[in-house]
Design a protein around this motif. Structure first.
Motif, PDB file in Angstrom:
ATOM      1  N   VAL A 169      59.816  42.461  27.727  1.00 39.19           N
ATOM      2  CA  VAL A 169      60.141  41.119  28.009  1.00 39.19           C
ATOM      3  C   VAL A 169      61.434  40.826  27.549  1.00 39.19           C
ATOM      4  O   VAL A 169      61.646  40.970  26.243  1.00 39.19           O
ATOM      5  CB  VAL A 169      58.856  40.396  27.261  1.00 39.19           C
ATOM      6  N   THR A 170      62.184  40.408  28.449  1.00 39.76           N
ATOM      7  CA  THR A 170      63.450  39.995  28.040  1.00 39.76           C
ATOM      8  C   THR A 170      63.594  38.503  27.774  1.00 39.76           C
ATOM      9  O   THR A 170      64.898  38.112  27.429  1.00 39.76           O
ATOM     10  CB  THR A 170      64.573  40.547  29.104  1.00 39.76           C
ATOM     11  N   TYR A 171      62.963  37.807  28.366  1.00 39.14           N
ATOM     12  CA  TYR A 171      62.990  36.272  28.253  1.00 39.14           C
ATOM     13  C   TYR A 171      61.560  35.727  28.472  1.00 39.14           C
ATOM     14  O   TYR A 171      60.836  36.208  29.027  1.00 39.14           O
ATOM     15  CB  TYR A 171      63.777  35.613  29.140  1.00 39.14           C
ATOM     16  N   GLN A 172      61.374  34.656  27.256  1.00 42.63           N
ATOM     17  CA  GLN A 172      60.099  34.049  27.599  1.00 42.63           C
ATOM     18  C   GLN A 172      60.169  32.633  27.165  1.00 42.63           C
ATOM     19  O   GLN A 172      61.136  32.271  26.078  1.00 42.63           O
ATOM     20  CB  GLN A 172      58.963  34.685  26.609  1.00 42.63           C
ATOM     21  N   ASN A 173      59.555  31.660  27.748  1.00 39.43           N
ATOM     22  CA  ASN A 173      59.656  30.116  27.113  1.00 39.43           C
ATOM     23  C   ASN A 173      58.426  29.493  27.504  1.00 39.43           C
ATOM     24  O   ASN A 173      57.769  29.916  28.599  1.00 39.43           O
ATOM     25  CB  ASN A 173      60.822  29.424  27.648  1.00 39.43           C
ATOM     26  N   GLN A 174      57.867  28.631  26.817  1.00 37.70           N
ATOM     27  CA  GLN A 174      56.763  27.711  27.136  1.00 37.70           C
ATOM     28  C   GLN A 174      56.991  26.320  26.914  1.00 37.70           C
ATOM     29  O   GLN A 174      57.808  25.994  26.023  1.00 37.70           O
ATOM     30  CB  GLN A 174      55.805  28.329  26.479  1.00 37.70           C
TER      31      GLN A 174
END
Length: 204
Positions: A169-174
């Protein structure tokens, strides 16, 4: 989304400076897509309309898409195919593409086993996911076939499934943005970007 935990979402998600129903998100989906859509990249798009794909300006011989039978009634799919793109009917499950066909897979609002994304991606390729989460009010009516959407369909639980399918996972947002002009509505969106790992690489 993983083979043991498949989900369906239904929403049209936008980013800063744009909105779905005047709901801004803290990321820009189109910009994320363009950041990865480099010259020569072979793209598979799920959950994007043919007009969007035509507007990308990417060579259409490098663009493939899969859509359900109902969505395929849009005449622009024929336009996309006649212009050089590859369009396949697909209603979930195994993708109708050969292993290692793509360098970039974009999944927006569709049910996709992460292992299938890994199968059709080349090592080092990227998967961009943008989904409505389990606390999104629009999911309260349930899924096709009457399946309920559990409230734990979120970044915290989907991230490990993506890693287990062979991605870093290189990017994650919520986000839980407020619904403008509506009181009491709960909105829940999340995004993940994963890189398909090569043999011997660990999953971060």
């Amino acid at each position: 989304m993983g083979s043991k935990d498949m989900r369906w979402t239904s929403c049209d998600l936008q980013g800063p400076g744009a909105s779905m129903g005047q709901v801004p998100l803290p990321w820009d989906f189109q910009q994320k897509l363009r950041d990865f859509l480099k010259p020569g990249v072979r793209l598979l798009a799920l959950g994007m309309g043919p007009e969007e794909l035509l507007d990308l300006g990417h060579p259409l011989e490098l663009v493939s898409a899969a859509a359900g039978q109902q969505a395929m009634q849009n005449p622009y799919w024929r336009t996309l195919g006649q212009a050089g793109g590859r369009v396949e009917a697909w209603d979930g499950g195994a993708l109708p593409f050969e292993p290692g066909s793509f360098q970039l897979v974009v999944d927006r609002e569709v049910e996709l086993p992460y292992e299938e994304a890994a199968r059709v991606l080349r090592p080092g390729g990227f998967l961009i996911l943008q989904l409505a989460g389990g606390r999104h009010c629009g999911n309260r009516d349930g899924l096709p076939g009457g399946r309920p959407v559990p409230p734990d369909f979120n970044l915290e639980n989907q991230g490990p499934l993506l890693r287990a399918a062979g991605f870093r996972v290189t990017y994650q947002n919520q986000a839980y943005p407020a619904a403008e002009g509506k009181t009491g509505d709960c909105l829940h969106y999340f995004m993940m970007i994963g890189k398909k790992q090569m043999k011997g690489e660990g999953h971060a």
